[in-house]
Motif scaffolding. Structure first.
Motif, PDB file in Angstrom:
ATOM      1  N   CYS A 258       0.968  -1.356  -0.065  1.00 15.62           N
ATOM      2  CA  CYS A 258       0.079   0.113   0.056  1.00 15.62           C
ATOM      3  C   CYS A 258       0.831   1.237   0.054  1.00 15.62           C
ATOM      4  O   CYS A 258       0.430   2.111   0.679  1.00 15.62           O
ATOM      5  N   GLN A 259       1.883   1.425  -0.837  1.00 13.05           N
ATOM      6  CA  GLN A 259       2.808   2.447  -0.999  1.00 13.05           C
ATOM      7  C   GLN A 259       2.595   3.201  -2.140  1.00 13.05           C
ATOM      8  O   GLN A 259       2.742   2.621  -3.344  1.00 13.05           O
ATOM      9  N   PRO A 260       2.345   4.406  -2.147  1.00 20.46           N
ATOM     10  CA  PRO A 260       2.349   5.280  -0.966  1.00 20.46           C
ATOM     11  C   PRO A 260       0.876   5.624  -0.747  1.00 20.46           C
ATOM     12  O   PRO A 260       0.376   5.945   0.405  1.00 20.46           O
ATOM     13  N   GLN A 261      -0.171   4.803  -1.382  1.00 20.34           N
ATOM     14  CA  GLN A 261      -1.515   4.777  -1.134  1.00 20.34           C
ATOM     15  C   GLN A 261      -1.985   3.328  -1.348  1.00 20.34           C
ATOM     16  O   GLN A 261      -1.553   2.655  -1.884  1.00 20.34           O
ATOM     17  N   ALA A 262      -3.083   3.065  -0.563  1.00 20.62           N
ATOM     18  CA  ALA A 262      -3.855   1.648  -0.549  1.00 20.62           C
ATOM     19  C   ALA A 262      -4.004   1.375  -1.876  1.00 20.62           C
ATOM     20  O   ALA A 262      -3.957  -0.018  -2.486  1.00 20.62           O
ATOM     21  N   TYR A 263      -4.746   2.190  -2.664  1.00 22.95           N
ATOM     22  CA  TYR A 263      -5.038   1.862  -3.929  1.00 22.95           C
ATOM     23  C   TYR A 263      -4.519   2.529  -5.114  1.00 22.95           C
ATOM     24  O   TYR A 263      -4.211   3.763  -4.839  1.00 22.95           O
ATOM     25  N   VAL A 264      -4.537   1.823  -6.073  1.00 27.03           N
ATOM     26  CA  VAL A 264      -3.711   2.645  -7.282  1.00 27.03           C
ATOM     27  C   VAL A 264      -4.501   3.947  -7.449  1.00 27.03           C
ATOM     28  O   VAL A 264      -3.861   4.725  -7.692  1.00 27.03           O
ATOM     29  N   PHE A 265      -5.804   3.915  -7.594  1.00 28.02           N
ATOM     30  CA  PHE A 265      -6.735   4.954  -7.775  1.00 28.02           C
ATOM     31  C   PHE A 265      -7.915   4.698  -6.769  1.00 28.02           C
ATOM     32  O   PHE A 265      -8.677   3.794  -6.918  1.00 28.02           O
ATOM     33  N   PRO A 266      -8.011   5.341  -5.389  1.00 24.42           N
ATOM     34  CA  PRO A 266      -9.240   5.129  -4.788  1.00 24.42           C
ATOM     35  C   PRO A 266     -10.554   5.492  -5.562  1.00 24.42           C
ATOM     36  O   PRO A 266     -10.772   6.426  -6.066  1.00 24.42           O
ATOM     37  N   LYS A 267     -11.587   4.728  -5.084  1.00 23.31           N
ATOM     38  CA  LYS A 267     -12.908   4.789  -5.675  1.00 23.31           C
ATOM     39  C   LYS A 267     -13.862   5.444  -4.776  1.00 23.31           C
ATOM     40  O   LYS A 267     -14.746   6.291  -5.451  1.00 23.31           O
ATOM     41  N   ASP A 268     -13.520   5.438  -3.469  1.00 19.68           N
ATOM     42  CA  ASP A 268     -14.761   5.894  -2.775  1.00 19.68           C
ATOM     43  C   ASP A 268     -14.327   6.982  -1.688  1.00 19.68           C
ATOM     44  O   ASP A 268     -15.060   7.799  -1.381  1.00 19.68           O
ATOM     45  N   LYS A 269     -13.124   6.926  -1.544  1.00 19.03           N
ATOM     46  CA  LYS A 269     -12.770   7.733  -0.265  1.00 19.03           C
ATOM     47  C   LYS A 269     -11.210   8.328  -0.414  1.00 19.03           C
ATOM     48  O   LYS A 269     -10.349   7.591  -1.040  1.00 19.03           O
ATOM     49  N   ILE A 270     -11.202   9.577  -0.218  1.00 16.47           N
ATOM     50  CA  ILE A 270      -9.889  10.137  -0.213  1.00 16.47           C
ATOM     51  C   ILE A 270      -9.291  10.239   1.351  1.00 16.47           C
ATOM     52  O   ILE A 270      -9.851  10.487   2.182  1.00 16.47           O
ATOM     53  N   ARG A 271      -8.028   9.723   1.294  1.00 17.40           N
ATOM     54  CA  ARG A 271      -7.708   9.544   2.744  1.00 17.40           C
ATOM     55  C   ARG A 271      -6.341  10.377   3.118  1.00 17.40           C
ATOM     56  O   ARG A 271      -5.842  10.379   4.211  1.00 17.40           O
ATOM     57  N   PHE A 272      -5.765  11.141   2.061  1.00 22.15           N
ATOM     58  CA  PHE A 272      -4.685  12.141   2.496  1.00 22.15           C
ATOM     59  C   PHE A 272      -4.559  12.915   1.372  1.00 22.15           C
ATOM     60  O   PHE A 272      -4.852  12.887   0.191  1.00 22.15           O
TER      61      PHE A 272
END
Length: 947
Positions: A258-272
């Protein structure tokens, strides 16, 4: 024909007249890099604060990333590529300026990304001041940033170049390393020459015909639900080829670790803030940037938590709807903690904190991807594990077979733990597949700082119990460990085993919690805490550099309360051979902390003697101080097979192959030394191939200080096997018993008969036999089989009691590398680690709402590092390492952090900073808080204490 948007610029570049048609708003850096392919000047900061883009314009340093190209019209511009030639015209193309020679000879280059700017700025200094003082050099280079070298070698190289120029001399030629004995010899770094003349090509320097340029749309908020988005305006922009988002990922949506983000592109939520949501591919970088600005995303902002204390609150907004932000507890214990504290004469309990920190490699993240005619996807990108976080993970994301993905690592501008981020190569690969064209993606510095992995923040409560004689008998610790937007406890509900690997686990951290001390009663608890930030990963060593501020401050407090020598208290409690640690591991291998203490002792005693004189002669408001600090960290905290290859080439030379990547730390050179000595041939006959998953298919990581000790051992084993093969083959060719063979520099002799290496290669080919041998090593470095490395150091400093400023005067650093393969490379790693330690102690802290710049983050400069550095080594050979080598890369950065904090306390009569970095404001606050504090008891009073 020119239009309203373009100018023709006539100028002289490296002594040659050129005419270039440029956009009116283009910079000189763009002119040089894009139109003239002079890529030695780098784009590293985007705002002129790092100096990597410096060129000479009419003999003066110019920041080409800020300078409009139009202002170079009619000017004389010199880049690093033409620097030596313009200085020594007519001598020859291969001549180097004394500065370039000095940087090479003293090992001042490492990754090399910033070096062209350093050299050109230094040239101007030496022209005006042929014999500069140290202050002259540090001030002149204070606007040039470097992350690898720690500046010490650079400053030395400038002085040495000045000496060469004054004497009209050249650098000394050194004799070749003795055959079979190159380990321990300063074999010149094979990676470095291209870094001083602009020949080294980093990913952003690469070009291909028909190449598209990619840019990412990133979140501007910390936490939000994604309600809807509109890409139509961006898609309609002329020059845009495609846009991809979460619905376009053909394989697993998770990035590895999950580097640097959990998803390649998030679908539902922005986390940072800074999280990537979409990617654009266009015919130019500017069009791609314009398209990103046209993307519309509607969100519902949610409460966010950046700080650990906020995120750990029960009412903190969840990053994942199905679970709290705090993990279940992980705990280790040994002995009886209640009995230990009941027995103690002294109990000290304090809280400490370490902020989120940024790796800040000088080269921003980048990737170039394209498809071969056979369908293989080739990605050129700086990755520290080209296999697991390269071929395997990218194949998973793109629904491919891993053999259909090839990773090639070009020159790499620093790592320090950040090159496990796979977002750039995954996105470039996806866009290359979708468009059928080469695609290059290069992050801006702001993107890199906001969107890359970070080092963990920690809040630590540390309780220490000690006896009157200084023996520590009990330690109880509670730790909140920041993880950013993903943590391993989420695996069952998120990645479900598709994360491939992860680091900074709580059990690994807790294995370090006592420091390098033998303590009978221990209880430690730790919790992962999700925060609104990128995933947190190691920075210059897993688990190493954020706990020493706590345990080393506690040791110093124990010494202070007991009126004891702080170095002696460390020796009393130091871990020793045969001790059992708090995790139940028996310490049987290379336990060297006591030897480091003994090595430091005479330097510490000398510093104590100086301290009296320094205090007697101090000029207010400056007060001098002295501090010590130490620590330990795991070496090679992985369990896997490590392999390498050694090959006899048709021309009778040799090739070492490994999956390791070159980051400026020196494996290209050191593997040649190890291979040459195992083969017992001149090191000049040995070349090295690294960082290509097809050509050197030996899956190994380049992290956790595993390269020399484990991969280097596999190299030695492969070379040993190749030597055996050559002896056997030569005996067959000659028809002579192998026992009568003798190894020569160019072949194998049997009396007067010689079978050359090339003849052996020809024989093997003719008989359908492989000329390559493999070395395989089963490495187990995880608990309870941890191999620890140790670091100890002292700091002499001055504190300004009116401003809070700290000035480092002298640092002595002791580490235990085992046999030193290449002394110059080891010195460079020590210096670089020290600089990181200085930054962590005094200047570095990341917050997403601060300016996303290198200076805004707080990278140390030449003005921040110690005036003098002494490097000491405990060179006990490590039995399992190649020729006795162990590891040294990350350890030297441990001790400066607590040593600085302890020295500040020593200087100010006990004012202790417990929340780093020790910025001037925090130092002043500690001084103010220390006013009126009850003094420590005298030794006489201590003797009357009841048990």
């Amino acid at each position: 024909m020119l239009d309203d948007n373009h100018d023709q610029i006539d100028l002289t570049v490296n002594g040659k007249p050129v005419a270039v048609k440029m956009d009116k708003d283009a910079t000189l850096l763009e002119l040089l890099r894009e139109d003239l392919d002079l890529t030695g000047a780098k784009k590293a900061c985007d705002n002129g604060e790092c100096g990597s883009c410096i060129v000479l314009m009419n003999g003066k340093p110019a920041k080409s990333c800020l300078l409009p190209a139009s202002r170079s019209a009619g000017k004389d511009v010199v880049t690093i590529e033409g620097f030596a030639d313009t200085q020594y015209a007519g001598i020859g193309d291969d001549i180097l300026h004394p500065l370039q020679e000095a940087f090479l000879e003293l090992g001042a280059t490492q990754c090399g990304f910033c070096i062209p700017g350093m050299i050109l700025r230094s040239a101007v200094l030496l022209k005006s001041k042929p014999e500069p003082s140290r202050d002259d050099v540090t001030k002149a280079l204070s606007k040039n940033l470097c992350r690898c070298t720690g500046y010490t070698k650079i400053i030395e190289a400038v002085h040495y170049a000045g000496e060469l120029m004054r004497r009209n001399a050249v650098t000394e030629s050194h004799p070749a390393a003795p055959v079979g004995k190159s380990v321990g010899y300063n074999v010149p770094n094979r990676y470095s020459p291209d870094t001083v003349n602009g020949e080294a090509k980093y990913t952003a320097d690469l070009k291909m015909e028909g190449m598209l340029h990619a840019k990412l749309y990133r979140s501007e908020v910390h936490h939000a639900r994604i309600l809807r988005y509109d890409l139509s305006k961006a898609r309609a922009l002329p020059g845009v080829v495609t846009i991809v988002g979460p619905d376009d990922i053909p394989g697993t949506p998770f990035l590895p670790n999950c580097q640097p983000q959990a998803y390649v592109f998030p679908k539902d939520k922005i986390r940072f803030k800074g999280e990537a949501l979409f990617a654009v591919a266009a015919t130019s970088e500017r069009i791609a940037e314009q398209a990103v600005d046209l993307i519309e995303v509607v969100v519902e902002e949610l409460p966010h938590a950046i700080e650990l204390s906020d995120a750990a609150r029960p009412n903190s907004a969840r990053l994942y709807d199905f679970t709290d932000n705090v993990s279940p507890v992980t705990e280790v214990s040994s002995g009886d903690i209640r009995e230990g504290f009941a027995k103690a004469d002294l109990v000290i309990e304090k809280e400490y904190s370490v902020p989120v920190r940024e790796h800040a490699a000088m080269e921003p993240e980048a990737a170039l991807a394209y498809e071969e005619d056979d369908g293989q996807l080739v990605i050129k990108s700086p990755l520290y594990h080209a296999f697991v976080q390269g071929t395997e993970s990218i194949a998973n994301n793109l629904a491919m077979k891993k053999d259909d993905v090839r990773i090639v690592c070009p020159a790499m501008g620093g790592n320090f733990g950040t090159r496990g981020d796979t977002l750039a190569p995954v996105v470039a690969g996806l866009l290359a597949q979708k468009t059928g064209k080469p695609v290059k993606l290069v992050f801006s510095r702001a993107e890199s700082i906001l969107g890359s992995c970070k080092a963990p923040s920690v809040n630590v409560r540390y309780k220490t119990g000690a006896m009157r004689d200084g023996t520590i008998v009990a330690v109880e610790v509670d730790i909140l460990h920041g993880t950013g937007s993903w943590a391993p406890y989420l695996i069952p509900d998120t990645t479900k085993g598709m994360e491939l690997c992860y680091f900074e686990s709580l059990p690994a951290m807790l294995s370090h919690v006592t420091g390098p001390y033998s303590i009978p009663n221990v209880k430690a608890r730790a919790y992962d805490v999700l925060t609104n930030g990128p995933r947190f990963v190691p920075l210059r060593g897993t688990n190493a550099n954020y706990l020493p501020i706590a345990y080393e401050s506690q040791v110093d407090l124990v010494a202070g309360h007991l009126g004891m020598d702080p170095l002696e208290v460390r020796k009393i409690n130091a871990i020793r051979h045969g001790d059992i640690t708090h995790i139940g591991q028996e310490m049987t291998e290379h336990v060297n902390y006591v030897k480091e203490i003994d090595a430091l002792r005479p330097h510490y005693d000398a510093a104590l003697a100086r301290l009296d004189d320094r205090r007697a002669n101090a000029m207010e408001p400056w007060v001098p101080g002295l501090g010590v600090g130490g620590g330990w960290r795991n070496v090679g905290y992985v369990s896997q097979r490590i392999s390498a290859g050694a090959e006899l080439l048709p021309d009778g030379t040799f090739l070492i192959l490994a999956g390791t990547v070159e980051q400026g730390q020196g494996p290209t050179t050191q593997f040649a030394q190890i291979g040459a000595d195992a083969l017992e041939v001149p090191v000049a006959l040995v070349s090295v191939l690294l960082g290509d998953t097809s050509e050197a298919n030996y899956p190994v990581p380049t992290f956790s200080s595993i390269t020399t000790v484990a991969t280097g051992k596999a190299v030695q084993m492969a070379a040993d096997n190749l030597q055996d093969l050559m002896f056997e083959t030569a005996a067959k060719i000659s028809g002579v018993d192998r026992s009568k063979a003798k190894l020569l520099e160019d072949g194998i002799g049997f009396g007067d008969q010689v079978t050359t290496f090339s003849e052996i290669a020809t024989y093997l080919d003719a008989n359908g036999l492989s000329r390559r041998c493999t070395g395989d090593l089963d490495w187990n470095g995880e608990a309870p089989n941890i191999l620890y490395g140790y670091n100890l150091g002292l700091i002499e400093l001055d504190v300004n009691t009116e401003t809070g400023q700290v000035k480092l005067r002298n640092h002595v650093n002791v580490c235990d590398p085992g046999t030193i393969v290449n002394p110059l490379a080891v010195e460079g790693q020590v210096d670089g680690g020290i600089s990181f330690g200085v930054g962590f102690a005094l200047t570095e802290a990341f917050h997403p709402d601060n300016p996303p710049t290198l200076v805004g983050y707080g990278i140390p400069t030449t003005m921040d590092v110690p005036d003098t550095v002494t490097r000491l080594y405990v060179e006990d050979p490590f039995e399992r390492g190649p020729f006795g080598a162990k590891s040294v890369a990350e350890h030297p950065g441990i001790s400066p952090i607590p040593a600085i904090i302890n020295a500040i306390s020593n200087a100010t009569g006990g004012a202790r900073v417990r929340d780093i970095p020790a910025t001037p404001d925090r130092v002043l606050a500690a001084i103010e808080a220390n006013r009126g504090v009850v003094r420590l008891p005298s030794k006489e009073e201590l003797a009357t204490w009841p048990r």
